[in-house]
Design a protein around this motif. Structure first.
Motif, PDB file in Angstrom:
ATOM      1  N   PHE A  95       0.793  -1.230   0.000  1.00  0.00           N
ATOM      2  CA  PHE A  95       0.000   0.000   0.000  1.00  0.00           C
ATOM      3  C   PHE A  95       0.830   1.287   0.000  1.00  0.00           C
ATOM      4  O   PHE A  95       0.256   2.377  -0.016  1.00  0.00           O
ATOM      5  CB  PHE A  95      -0.943   0.003   1.207  1.00  0.00           C
ATOM      6  CG  PHE A  95      -1.967  -1.095   1.190  1.00  0.00           C
ATOM      7  CD1 PHE A  95      -2.903  -1.170   0.173  1.00  0.00           C
ATOM      8  CD2 PHE A  95      -1.999  -2.055   2.192  1.00  0.00           C
ATOM      9  CE1 PHE A  95      -3.859  -2.176   0.144  1.00  0.00           C
ATOM     10  CE2 PHE A  95      -2.949  -3.075   2.170  1.00  0.00           C
ATOM     11  CZ  PHE A  95      -3.878  -3.132   1.146  1.00  0.00           C
ATOM     12  N   GLY A  96       2.150   1.188   0.041  1.00  0.00           N
ATOM     13  CA  GLY A  96       2.987   2.378   0.024  1.00  0.00           C
ATOM     14  C   GLY A  96       3.654   2.636   1.365  1.00  0.00           C
ATOM     15  O   GLY A  96       3.148   2.237   2.417  1.00  0.00           O
ATOM     16  N   ASN A  97       4.800   3.327   1.339  1.00  0.00           N
ATOM     17  CA  ASN A  97       5.596   3.549   2.542  1.00  0.00           C
ATOM     18  C   ASN A  97       4.881   4.365   3.610  1.00  0.00           C
ATOM     19  O   ASN A  97       5.204   4.274   4.795  1.00  0.00           O
ATOM     20  CB  ASN A  97       6.926   4.239   2.188  1.00  0.00           C
ATOM     21  CG  ASN A  97       7.893   3.287   1.513  1.00  0.00           C
ATOM     22  OD1 ASN A  97       7.926   2.093   1.806  1.00  0.00           O
ATOM     23  ND2 ASN A  97       8.687   3.811   0.576  1.00  0.00           N
ATOM     24  N   SER A  98       3.911   5.169   3.212  1.00  0.00           N
ATOM     25  CA  SER A  98       3.201   6.002   4.190  1.00  0.00           C
ATOM     26  C   SER A  98       2.094   5.245   4.925  1.00  0.00           C
ATOM     27  O   SER A  98       1.547   5.740   5.912  1.00  0.00           O
ATOM     28  CB  SER A  98       2.595   7.223   3.497  1.00  0.00           C
ATOM     29  OG  SER A  98       1.608   6.820   2.548  1.00  0.00           O
ATOM     30  N   PHE A  99       1.796   4.039   4.442  1.00  0.00           N
ATOM     31  CA  PHE A  99       0.668   3.300   5.027  1.00  0.00           C
ATOM     32  C   PHE A  99       1.032   2.706   6.381  1.00  0.00           C
ATOM     33  O   PHE A  99       2.110   2.140   6.558  1.00  0.00           O
ATOM     34  CB  PHE A  99       0.215   2.174   4.104  1.00  0.00           C
ATOM     35  CG  PHE A  99      -0.903   1.338   4.676  1.00  0.00           C
ATOM     36  CD1 PHE A  99      -2.193   1.826   4.732  1.00  0.00           C
ATOM     37  CD2 PHE A  99      -0.646   0.071   5.188  1.00  0.00           C
ATOM     38  CE1 PHE A  99      -3.222   1.070   5.272  1.00  0.00           C
ATOM     39  CE2 PHE A  99      -1.666  -0.701   5.720  1.00  0.00           C
ATOM     40  CZ  PHE A  99      -2.958  -0.190   5.767  1.00  0.00           C
ATOM     41  N   ILE A 100       0.122   2.843   7.343  1.00  0.00           N
ATOM     42  CA  ILE A 100       0.255   2.223   8.665  1.00  0.00           C
ATOM     43  C   ILE A 100      -1.006   1.417   8.930  1.00  0.00           C
ATOM     44  O   ILE A 100      -2.120   1.948   8.862  1.00  0.00           O
ATOM     45  CB  ILE A 100       0.436   3.286   9.772  1.00  0.00           C
ATOM     46  CG1 ILE A 100       1.720   4.091   9.544  1.00  0.00           C
ATOM     47  CG2 ILE A 100       0.474   2.618  11.149  1.00  0.00           C
ATOM     48  CD1 ILE A 100       1.890   5.251  10.498  1.00  0.00           C
ATOM     49  N   ARG A 101      -0.814   0.145   9.210  1.00  0.00           N
ATOM     50  CA  ARG A 101      -1.977  -0.704   9.508  1.00  0.00           C
ATOM     51  C   ARG A 101      -2.501  -0.363  10.891  1.00  0.00           C
ATOM     52  O   ARG A 101      -1.801  -0.483  11.896  1.00  0.00           O
ATOM     53  CB  ARG A 101      -1.565  -2.183   9.430  1.00  0.00           C
ATOM     54  CG  ARG A 101      -2.670  -3.154   9.861  1.00  0.00           C
ATOM     55  CD  ARG A 101      -3.831  -3.170   8.883  1.00  0.00           C
ATOM     56  NE  ARG A 101      -4.912  -4.014   9.384  1.00  0.00           N
ATOM     57  CZ  ARG A 101      -6.165  -3.603   9.507  1.00  0.00           C
ATOM     58  NH1 ARG A 101      -6.516  -2.366   9.179  1.00  0.00           N
ATOM     59  NH2 ARG A 101      -7.088  -4.422   9.954  1.00  0.00           N
ATOM     60  N   ASP A 102      -3.756   0.106  10.937  1.00  0.00           N
ATOM     61  CA  ASP A 102      -4.369   0.551  12.188  1.00  0.00           C
ATOM     62  C   ASP A 102      -5.834   0.131  12.178  1.00  0.00           C
ATOM     63  O   ASP A 102      -6.626   0.614  11.366  1.00  0.00           O
ATOM     64  CB  ASP A 102      -4.244   2.070  12.310  1.00  0.00           C
ATOM     65  CG  ASP A 102      -4.782   2.604  13.625  1.00  0.00           C
ATOM     66  OD1 ASP A 102      -5.357   1.813  14.407  1.00  0.00           O
ATOM     67  OD2 ASP A 102      -4.644   3.812  13.878  1.00  0.00           O
ATOM     68  N   ARG A 103      -6.187  -0.774  13.108  1.00  0.00           N
ATOM     69  CA  ARG A 103      -7.565  -1.278  13.143  1.00  0.00           C
ATOM     70  C   ARG A 103      -8.579  -0.184  13.450  1.00  0.00           C
ATOM     71  O   ARG A 103      -9.760  -0.326  13.147  1.00  0.00           O
ATOM     72  CB  ARG A 103      -7.686  -2.394  14.180  1.00  0.00           C
ATOM     73  CG  ARG A 103      -6.948  -3.669  13.820  1.00  0.00           C
ATOM     74  CD  ARG A 103      -7.214  -4.754  14.857  1.00  0.00           C
ATOM     75  NE  ARG A 103      -6.532  -5.983  14.529  1.00  0.00           N
ATOM     76  CZ  ARG A 103      -5.299  -6.281  14.912  1.00  0.00           C
ATOM     77  NH1 ARG A 103      -4.623  -5.408  15.650  1.00  0.00           N
ATOM     78  NH2 ARG A 103      -4.733  -7.419  14.583  1.00  0.00           N
ATOM     79  N   ASP A 104      -8.150   0.909  14.103  1.00  0.00           N
ATOM     80  CA  ASP A 104      -9.082   1.966  14.491  1.00  0.00           C
ATOM     81  C   ASP A 104      -9.136   3.110  13.489  1.00  0.00           C
ATOM     82  O   ASP A 104      -9.910   4.042  13.643  1.00  0.00           O
ATOM     83  CB  ASP A 104      -8.695   2.529  15.864  1.00  0.00           C
ATOM     84  CG  ASP A 104      -8.792   1.479  16.966  1.00  0.00           C
ATOM     85  OD1 ASP A 104      -9.738   0.678  16.922  1.00  0.00           O
ATOM     86  OD2 ASP A 104      -7.919   1.456  17.857  1.00  0.00           O
TER      87      ASP A 104
END
Length: 300
Positions: free
Chosen positions: A161-170
Motif C-alpha cells: 500500500f505504500g511507505n506512508s501506510f500504517i496498519r491501524d484497526r481503528d
C-alpha cells in the motif's frame, strides 16, 4: 450446501415464509431459500427481524450479523448447537497438547507469510521484499516465538500500500476501513464454520485473549487474510470512502470467488470448511502437515 452471503442494506422487515427468508421493503418482497444462505449481514438498524426467522436460521445453522452505526459488523446470532457431537468434540479440543498447538501455530503463520508473498508476486511488487518474506516464512519458529509474523507484516503492508501506510484497526482511512470490513466479514464466516464443526471458537492456539470469544476464528482466518488484502489494493486507496458498492463487492467476492486448496478450486466458503475439517484431523493426529490450506493468497 449453503453458498450465499446475503447483504441487507435497506429492508423494513425480515420474516419467515415457509422455508424462505422474506425481505420486505415498502411494497416489495423478495424470497430467498434458507437452504441457499450461509450468512446474513444486516446493515440497517431500523430493520425489524422476527423471532420466527431467528429460530429458523438456527435450525439451518445460518449466521446473522448486525452492523453498528459505523456500518461495521458488531453482533452475531448463531446457534451454539450446530453440531450433534459438539460436547464430544470440545472435550477433544480441550485435550489437545501444548506441543501440537505450538506446531500448528507455526504452520499457520508460515502459510500466512507465504500467501502474503504470493500477493506481492501477483501484483509484480518488489522482488527483494518478496524474497525477504519467503525467508521470514522459512524461519518461523515453534509458536512463532521470534514474531516473524510481525516482521513480515511491516514489510508486506508498506510494499502493498505504500511507505506512508500504517496498519491501524481503528483508522477510518479508505484502506484500513476496507481491510477491517473485509476481515470482519471473513471472520464471521470462519466463526460460523468453526461452530458448525463442533469446535468452541474461544479456544484458540495463537490468540488466547480471555476476553475474546472468537480466538480460534482469529487463528484460522490468518491464511485467508491476504485474499482481502489483494482485493482492497485493487478496489481502494487511502483517500477513498468505504461505500456501499465496495462493501457489496467484498461480500460478493467472499461468497463467489474460488481459491486453490488441496489442489482443487473451491469457493472461499468451502475452502474455510475444508481447512477446519483438516485442522481437526491434524490436531487429533498431532500432525500439522495434514492441514489443507489455501495454496496462495490469490482468489481465482
Amino acid at each position: 450446501m449453503s453458498w450465499r452471503i446475503v447483504y441487507i442494506e435497506k429492508a423494513d422487515q425480515l420474516r419467515l415464509y415457509l422455508d424462505n427468508l422474506k425481505v420486505i421493503r415498502d411494497e416489495s418482497e423478495i424470497l430467498i431459500p434458507l437452504s441457499d444462505i450461509h450468512t446474513i449481514i444486516v446493515d440497517n438498524q431500523q430493520t425489524i427481524v422476527t423471532a420466527r426467522i431467528i429460530n429458523k436460521l438456527a435450525k439451518y445453522h445460518i449466521l446473522m450479523v448486525f452492523c453498528d452505526e459505523k456500518h461495521l459488523p458488531n453482533t452475531y446470532i448463531l446457534s451454539p448447537h450446530s453440531h450433534h457431537q459438539s460436547s464430544k468434540i470440545i472435550k477433544k479440543q480441550i485435550s489437545w497438547t501444548e506441543q501440537i498447538k505450538q506446531l500448528m501455530w507455526q504452520q499457520i503463520i508460515q502459510i500466512k507469510i507465504y500467501n502474503q508473498a504470493s500477493v506481492l508476486n501477483h501484483l509484480k511488487k518488489d522482488d527483494k521484499v518478496i524474497h525477504q518474506l519467503f525467508e521470514l516464512g522459512e524461519t518461523v519458529q515453534l509458536a512463532d516465538r521470534t514474531n516473524r509474523e510481525g516482521h513480515a507484516a511491516k514489510l508486506y503492508f508498506k510494499t502493498l500500500f505504500g511507505n506512508s501506510f500504517i496498519r491501524d484497526r481503528d483508522s477510518l482511512d479508505g484502506i484500513n476501513s476496507g481491510l477491517n470490513y473485509g476481515y470482519i466479514v471473513l471472520r464471521s464466516t470462519v466463526a460460523r464454520s468453526i461452530i458448525a464443526h463442533g469446535l468452541h471458537p474461544a479456544l484458540g492456539i495463537g490468540h488466547i485473549n480471555q476476553y475474546n470469544a472468537f480466538n480460534l476464528a482469529d487463528d484460522l482466518i490468518e491464511p485467508f487474510r491476504p485474499i482481502v488484502d489483494l482485493w482492497i489494493s485493487i478496489l481502494m486507496s487511502e483517500q477513498d470512502y468505504l461505500d456501499k458498492q465496495t462493501k457489496q463487492k467484498l461480500v460478493y467476492l467472499i461468497s463467489n470467488n474460488k481459491i486453490l486448496i488441496g489442489n482443487q478450486k473451491q469457493t472461499i466458503l468451502n475452502a474455510i470448511s475444508i481447512l477446519i475439517q483438516s485442522y481437526i484431523k491434524s490436531m487429533d493426529e498431532e500432525n500439522p502437515d495434514l492441514l489443507l490450506y489455501p495454496a496462495n493468497g490469490i482468489a481465482i
